[in-house]
Design a protein around this motif. Structure first.
Motif, PDB file in Angstrom:
ATOM      1  N   ASP A 192       0.847  -1.196   0.000  1.00 59.25           N
ATOM      2  CA  ASP A 192       0.000   0.000   0.000  1.00 59.25           C
ATOM      3  C   ASP A 192       0.884   1.248   0.000  1.00 59.25           C
ATOM      4  OD1 ASP A 192      -1.982   1.886   0.220  1.00 59.25           O
ATOM      5  OD2 ASP A 192      -2.985   0.989   1.940  1.00 59.25           O
ATOM      6  N   ARG A 204       2.790   6.916   1.538  1.00 61.22           N
ATOM      7  CA  ARG A 204       3.072   8.296   1.099  1.00 61.22           C
ATOM      8  C   ARG A 204       2.274   9.313   1.930  1.00 61.22           C
ATOM      9  NH1 ARG A 204       0.818  12.169  -1.414  1.00 61.22           N
ATOM     10  NH2 ARG A 204      -1.071  10.975  -1.863  1.00 61.22           N
ATOM     11  N   ILE A 205       1.000   9.012   2.180  1.00 59.54           N
ATOM     12  CA  ILE A 205       0.169   9.915   2.984  1.00 59.54           C
ATOM     13  C   ILE A 205       0.731  10.049   4.392  1.00 59.54           C
ATOM     14  CG2 ILE A 205      -2.107  10.211   4.033  1.00 59.54           C
ATOM     15  CD1 ILE A 205      -3.276   8.848   1.533  1.00 59.54           C
ATOM     16  N   GLU A 251       0.449   4.048  -1.428  1.00 55.87           N
ATOM     17  CA  GLU A 251      -0.272   5.311  -1.290  1.00 55.87           C
ATOM     18  C   GLU A 251      -0.459   5.686   0.178  1.00 55.87           C
ATOM     19  OE1 GLU A 251      -2.335   8.792  -2.343  1.00 55.87           O
ATOM     20  OE2 GLU A 251      -0.929   7.481  -3.392  1.00 55.87           O
ATOM     21  N   SER A 252      -0.834   4.718   1.023  1.00 56.66           N
ATOM     22  CA  SER A 252      -0.981   5.000   2.451  1.00 56.66           C
ATOM     23  C   SER A 252       0.354   5.382   3.080  1.00 56.66           C
ATOM     24  CB  SER A 252      -1.572   3.782   3.173  1.00 56.66           C
ATOM     25  OG  SER A 252      -2.903   3.556   2.771  1.00 56.66           O
TER      26      SER A 252
END
Length: 315
Positions: free
Chosen positions: A11, A16-17, A13-14
Protein backbone atom coordinates in the motif's frame (compact mmCIF):
# COMPACT_ATOMS: atom_id res chain seq x y z
CA UNK A 1 10.42 6.91 10.83
CA UNK A 2 10.88 3.24 9.93
CA UNK A 3 8.82 2.11 6.94
CA UNK A 4 8.36 -1.64 6.74
CA UNK A 5 9.10 -3.10 3.28
CA UNK A 6 5.82 -5.04 3.27
CA UNK A 7 3.88 -1.78 3.71
CA UNK A 8 5.79 -0.18 0.84
CA UNK A 9 4.94 -3.05 -1.49
CA UNK A 10 1.30 -3.55 -0.49
CA UNK A 11 0.00 0.00 0.00
CA UNK A 12 2.42 2.62 -1.24
CA UNK A 13 -0.27 5.31 -1.29
CA UNK A 14 -0.98 5.00 2.45
CA UNK A 15 2.75 5.09 3.13
CA UNK A 16 3.07 8.30 1.10
CA UNK A 17 0.17 9.92 2.98
CA UNK A 18 1.68 8.95 6.35
CA UNK A 19 5.07 10.38 5.35
CA UNK A 20 3.51 13.64 4.16
CA UNK A 21 1.51 14.17 7.36
CA UNK A 22 4.41 13.30 9.66
CA UNK A 23 7.03 15.32 7.78
CA UNK A 24 4.72 18.33 7.68
CA UNK A 25 4.25 18.24 11.45
CA UNK A 26 7.74 17.41 12.72
CA UNK A 27 11.30 16.77 11.65
CA UNK A 28 11.72 13.16 10.65
CA UNK A 29 14.44 10.86 9.40
CA UNK A 30 13.03 8.35 6.93
CA UNK A 31 14.47 4.83 7.01
CA UNK A 32 13.65 2.16 4.44
CA UNK A 33 14.96 -1.20 5.66
CA UNK A 34 15.02 -4.05 3.16
CA UNK A 35 14.79 -6.85 5.71
CA UNK A 36 14.82 -7.83 9.40
CA UNK A 37 18.60 -7.43 9.80
CA UNK A 38 18.63 -3.90 8.44
CA UNK A 39 15.50 -3.16 10.46
CA UNK A 40 17.39 -4.12 13.63
CA UNK A 41 20.46 -2.04 12.68
CA UNK A 42 18.33 1.05 12.06
CA UNK A 43 16.60 0.67 15.39
CA UNK A 44 19.92 0.24 17.20
CA UNK A 45 21.24 3.48 15.65
CA UNK A 46 18.18 5.58 16.47
CA UNK A 47 20.03 7.65 19.08
CA UNK A 48 17.57 9.81 21.04
CA UNK A 49 14.98 9.83 18.27
CA UNK A 50 11.55 8.33 18.97
CA UNK A 51 10.77 5.33 16.72
CA UNK A 52 7.73 5.68 14.48
CA UNK A 53 6.75 2.47 12.70
CA UNK A 54 4.79 2.48 9.45
CA UNK A 55 3.62 -1.05 8.71
CA UNK A 56 1.48 -3.90 9.94
CA UNK A 57 1.28 -5.79 13.23
CA UNK A 58 4.39 -7.82 12.50
CA UNK A 59 6.43 -4.65 12.09
CA UNK A 60 5.19 -3.45 15.48
CA UNK A 61 5.97 -6.82 17.08
CA UNK A 62 9.45 -6.76 15.54
CA UNK A 63 10.23 -3.36 17.05
CA UNK A 64 8.84 -4.26 20.48
CA UNK A 65 10.72 -7.56 20.44
CA UNK A 66 14.03 -5.92 19.55
CA UNK A 67 13.67 -3.27 22.25
CA UNK A 68 12.68 -5.95 24.75
CA UNK A 69 15.82 -7.94 23.98
CA UNK A 70 17.90 -4.77 24.42
CA UNK A 71 16.11 -4.17 27.75
CA UNK A 72 15.21 -0.68 26.52
CA UNK A 73 11.49 -1.16 25.96
CA UNK A 74 10.35 0.70 29.07
CA UNK A 75 12.45 3.76 28.19
CA UNK A 76 11.39 4.16 24.54
CA UNK A 77 7.85 5.30 23.72
CA UNK A 78 6.59 3.84 20.45
CA UNK A 79 4.40 5.32 17.72
CA UNK A 80 2.65 3.40 14.99
CA UNK A 81 0.86 4.12 11.71
CA UNK A 82 -0.85 0.86 10.68
CA UNK A 83 -0.64 0.02 6.98
CA UNK A 84 -1.96 -3.27 5.69
CA UNK A 85 -5.01 -5.44 5.20
CA UNK A 86 -7.58 -5.41 8.06
CA UNK A 87 -6.42 -8.81 9.34
CA UNK A 88 -2.78 -7.65 9.26
CA UNK A 89 -3.48 -4.65 11.53
CA UNK A 90 -6.02 -6.28 13.87
CA UNK A 91 -3.59 -6.13 16.81
CA UNK A 92 -2.91 -2.42 16.25
CA UNK A 93 -6.64 -1.75 16.19
CA UNK A 94 -7.15 -3.73 19.41
CA UNK A 95 -4.40 -1.70 21.09
CA UNK A 96 -6.30 1.51 20.30
CA UNK A 97 -4.25 2.76 17.34
CA UNK A 98 -6.42 4.33 14.61
CA UNK A 99 -6.38 2.31 11.41
CA UNK A 100 -7.09 5.39 9.31
CA UNK A 101 -3.73 6.58 8.00
CA UNK A 102 -4.27 10.30 8.57
CA UNK A 103 -5.77 9.80 12.04
CA UNK A 104 -2.91 7.51 13.06
CA UNK A 105 -0.30 9.99 11.80
CA UNK A 106 -1.98 12.82 13.69
CA UNK A 107 -1.98 10.69 16.84
CA UNK A 108 1.78 10.31 16.43
CA UNK A 109 2.13 14.11 16.34
CA UNK A 110 -0.54 15.18 18.84
CA UNK A 111 -1.39 12.12 20.92
CA UNK A 112 -0.22 11.08 24.34
CA UNK A 113 1.79 8.19 25.74
CA UNK A 114 -0.18 5.39 27.41
CA UNK A 115 1.40 2.60 29.48
CA UNK A 116 0.61 -0.86 28.19
CA UNK A 117 0.96 -4.27 29.79
CA UNK A 118 2.47 -7.28 28.07
CA UNK A 119 3.15 -10.93 28.76
CA UNK A 120 6.63 -12.47 28.77
CA UNK A 121 7.27 -16.19 28.64
CA UNK A 122 10.07 -18.37 29.97
CA UNK A 123 11.82 -18.27 26.57
CA UNK A 124 11.92 -14.43 26.58
CA UNK A 125 9.03 -14.18 24.12
CA UNK A 126 6.44 -11.40 24.38
CA UNK A 127 2.68 -11.06 23.90
CA UNK A 128 1.12 -7.63 23.38
CA UNK A 129 -2.52 -8.30 22.53
CA UNK A 130 -3.36 -11.87 23.38
CA UNK A 131 -2.40 -15.52 23.54
CA UNK A 132 -4.44 -18.41 22.16
CA UNK A 133 -4.24 -22.19 22.34
CA UNK A 134 -4.76 -23.89 19.91
CA UNK A 135 -2.81 -21.56 17.70
CA UNK A 136 -4.89 -21.73 14.50
CA UNK A 137 -5.32 -23.61 11.28
CA UNK A 138 -1.68 -23.78 10.16
CA UNK A 139 -0.57 -26.04 13.00
CA UNK A 140 -3.79 -28.04 13.15
CA UNK A 141 -3.55 -29.03 9.51
CA UNK A 142 -0.20 -30.58 10.37
CA UNK A 143 -1.72 -32.55 13.23
CA UNK A 144 -0.78 -30.11 16.00
CA UNK A 145 -3.54 -28.61 18.10
CA UNK A 146 -7.28 -28.86 17.58
CA UNK A 147 -9.68 -27.58 14.93
CA UNK A 148 -13.38 -27.13 15.76
CA UNK A 149 -15.37 -27.76 12.54
CA UNK A 150 -17.73 -25.08 11.30
CA UNK A 151 -20.62 -27.54 11.64
CA UNK A 152 -20.22 -27.59 15.42
CA UNK A 153 -21.77 -24.56 17.16
CA UNK A 154 -18.94 -22.55 18.70
CA UNK A 155 -18.99 -20.44 21.82
CA UNK A 156 -19.73 -16.83 20.92
CA UNK A 157 -16.66 -14.56 21.18
CA UNK A 158 -16.60 -13.32 24.74
CA UNK A 159 -13.02 -12.23 25.16
CA UNK A 160 -11.09 -9.46 23.37
CA UNK A 161 -8.75 -11.83 21.56
CA UNK A 162 -11.67 -13.63 19.89
CA UNK A 163 -13.27 -10.33 18.93
CA UNK A 164 -9.96 -9.10 17.51
CA UNK A 165 -9.62 -12.18 15.30
CA UNK A 166 -12.97 -11.85 13.59
CA UNK A 167 -13.98 -14.66 11.31
CA UNK A 168 -10.62 -15.52 9.80
CA UNK A 169 -8.32 -14.13 12.50
CA UNK A 170 -4.61 -13.60 12.09
CA UNK A 171 -3.98 -17.14 10.92
CA UNK A 172 -4.61 -16.24 7.30
CA UNK A 173 -0.88 -15.97 6.64
CA UNK A 174 2.28 -14.52 8.04
CA UNK A 175 1.61 -11.12 6.53
CA UNK A 176 -2.14 -11.12 7.20
CA UNK A 177 -3.02 -12.05 3.60
CA UNK A 178 -5.09 -15.19 3.17
CA UNK A 179 -3.38 -17.83 0.98
CA UNK A 180 -5.25 -18.75 -2.22
CA UNK A 181 -5.91 -22.28 -1.01
CA UNK A 182 -7.57 -21.37 2.32
CA UNK A 183 -11.18 -21.00 1.04
CA UNK A 184 -10.99 -24.38 -0.66
CA UNK A 185 -9.46 -25.98 2.43
CA UNK A 186 -12.14 -24.48 4.66
CA UNK A 187 -14.90 -25.70 2.31
CA UNK A 188 -13.43 -29.20 2.33
CA UNK A 189 -13.20 -29.29 6.12
CA UNK A 190 -16.78 -28.10 6.47
CA UNK A 191 -18.03 -30.72 4.00
CA UNK A 192 -16.21 -33.49 5.86
CA UNK A 193 -17.63 -32.29 9.18
CA UNK A 194 -21.16 -32.30 7.74
CA UNK A 195 -20.72 -35.81 6.34
CA UNK A 196 -19.33 -37.09 9.64
CA UNK A 197 -22.07 -35.52 11.76
CA UNK A 198 -25.16 -37.75 12.36
CA UNK A 199 -28.44 -36.61 10.87
CA UNK A 200 -30.74 -34.85 13.35
CA UNK A 201 -33.69 -36.91 14.54
CA UNK A 202 -32.30 -40.26 13.28
CA UNK A 203 -31.19 -41.43 16.67
CA UNK A 204 -27.55 -41.08 15.81
CA UNK A 205 -24.91 -40.35 18.40
CA UNK A 206 -24.08 -36.73 19.10
CA UNK A 207 -21.12 -35.37 17.12
CA UNK A 208 -17.92 -35.36 19.12
CA UNK A 209 -16.26 -31.97 19.57
CA UNK A 210 -12.45 -32.19 19.50
CA UNK A 211 -10.47 -31.22 22.56
CA UNK A 212 -6.92 -30.94 23.80
CA UNK A 213 -5.71 -32.24 27.15
CA UNK A 214 -3.85 -29.48 28.97
CA UNK A 215 -3.07 -28.60 32.55
CA UNK A 216 -3.69 -24.89 33.12
CA UNK A 217 -2.70 -23.04 36.29
CA UNK A 218 -3.30 -19.38 37.09
CA UNK A 219 -1.16 -18.15 40.00
CA UNK A 220 -0.98 -21.75 41.20
CA UNK A 221 -4.75 -22.29 41.04
CA UNK A 222 -5.73 -25.23 38.84
CA UNK A 223 -8.23 -24.25 36.14
CA UNK A 224 -8.05 -27.39 33.98
CA UNK A 225 -6.31 -30.75 34.24
CA UNK A 226 -5.36 -33.53 31.87
CA UNK A 227 -8.44 -35.60 32.71
CA UNK A 228 -10.78 -33.14 30.94
CA UNK A 229 -10.07 -31.88 27.41
CA UNK A 230 -10.30 -28.17 26.69
CA UNK A 231 -11.45 -26.57 23.42
CA UNK A 232 -9.26 -23.51 23.76
CA UNK A 233 -7.44 -21.15 26.10
CA UNK A 234 -6.95 -17.40 25.79
CA UNK A 235 -4.84 -15.07 27.92
CA UNK A 236 -5.13 -11.29 27.66
CA UNK A 237 -2.58 -8.96 29.29
CA UNK A 238 -4.39 -6.45 31.46
CA UNK A 239 -7.83 -8.01 31.00
CA UNK A 240 -10.63 -6.33 29.08
CA UNK A 241 -10.77 -2.77 27.89
CA UNK A 242 -13.30 -0.59 29.64
CA UNK A 243 -15.72 1.91 28.14
CA UNK A 244 -13.02 4.60 28.21
CA UNK A 245 -10.66 2.39 26.19
CA UNK A 246 -8.39 1.69 29.17
CA UNK A 247 -7.67 -1.85 30.17
CA UNK A 248 -7.83 -2.87 33.81
CA UNK A 249 -4.21 -3.43 34.75
CA UNK A 250 -2.81 -0.97 32.20
CA UNK A 251 -0.88 0.97 34.77
CA UNK A 252 -3.87 1.50 37.08
CA UNK A 253 -2.73 -0.71 39.95
CA UNK A 254 -4.97 -3.69 39.03
CA UNK A 255 -2.31 -5.53 37.09
CA UNK A 256 -3.75 -8.95 36.25
CA UNK A 257 -4.12 -10.91 33.05
CA UNK A 258 -7.47 -12.39 32.08
CA UNK A 259 -7.52 -16.14 31.46
CA UNK A 260 -10.44 -17.89 29.74
CA UNK A 261 -10.74 -21.68 29.33
CA UNK A 262 -13.34 -22.97 26.85
CA UNK A 263 -14.70 -26.51 27.03
CA UNK A 264 -15.76 -28.77 24.14
CA UNK A 265 -19.48 -28.73 23.45
CA UNK A 266 -20.01 -25.11 24.47
CA UNK A 267 -19.89 -25.54 28.25
CA UNK A 268 -19.64 -22.46 30.43
CA UNK A 269 -16.05 -21.14 30.20
CA UNK A 270 -13.85 -20.78 33.25
CA UNK A 271 -12.51 -17.26 33.82
CA UNK A 272 -9.73 -16.12 36.11
CA UNK A 273 -7.38 -13.19 36.58
CA UNK A 274 -3.76 -13.85 37.43
CA UNK A 275 -0.20 -12.58 37.19
CA UNK A 276 1.25 -15.85 35.88
CA UNK A 277 -0.28 -18.60 33.76
CA UNK A 278 1.32 -22.01 33.20
CA UNK A 279 0.13 -24.41 30.50
CA UNK A 280 1.50 -27.95 30.21
CA UNK A 281 0.61 -31.15 28.40
CA UNK A 282 1.45 -33.04 25.24
CA UNK A 283 3.29 -31.04 22.57
CA UNK A 284 1.15 -28.01 21.79
CA UNK A 285 1.40 -24.89 19.67
CA UNK A 286 0.23 -21.45 20.70
CA UNK A 287 -0.36 -18.17 18.94
CA UNK A 288 1.10 -15.06 20.55
CA UNK A 289 -0.46 -12.14 18.66
CA UNK A 290 0.35 -12.91 15.01
CA UNK A 291 3.19 -15.37 15.70
CA UNK A 292 2.84 -19.13 16.13
CA UNK A 293 5.10 -20.72 18.74
CA UNK A 294 5.86 -24.29 19.76
CA UNK A 295 5.64 -27.17 19.94
CA UNK A 296 6.32 -27.11 23.67
CA UNK A 297 5.27 -29.26 26.61
CA UNK A 298 5.14 -26.50 29.17
CA UNK A 299 5.24 -22.72 29.06
CA UNK A 300 4.66 -19.99 31.64
CA UNK A 301 3.52 -16.49 30.76
CA UNK A 302 3.95 -13.68 33.28
CA UNK A 303 2.29 -10.29 33.18
CA UNK A 304 4.61 -7.27 33.03
CA UNK A 305 2.49 -4.25 34.03
CA UNK A 306 3.17 -1.00 32.19
CA UNK A 307 6.18 -2.55 30.48
CA UNK A 308 5.94 -0.39 27.35
CA UNK A 309 4.47 2.91 26.21
CA UNK A 310 2.40 3.55 23.10
CA UNK A 311 1.42 6.86 21.53
CA UNK A 312 -2.39 7.00 21.22
CA UNK A 313 -5.00 9.66 20.44
CA UNK A 314 -5.87 11.89 23.38
CA UNK A 315 -9.27 11.43 24.95
Amino acid sequence: MVIDPVARSTDGESVRIAKDVLCAGAGAKICLPDGPEEFARILARRGHRRPVVIGDDRALLRVVGLLHKERELAAVPLSMVPVGAPAAVALSRALGIPTDTVAAARAVLDGGERPRDLLTDDSDGIVLGGLRIPCGSEATRQGHGVYVPAAVPAVAPTDPMEAMEGRDGLSGGLDGHRPWWKPAARTARTALALLAAPAAGLGGRRARVPGQRLRIEADGVLLADLDRPVRGVSVMPGGRAGADGRRPGAGDGGELAEVVVHWPGGGRPVRARARAVTVSGADFHYRADAVVGGPVRTRTWTLQPGAWRLQLPRG
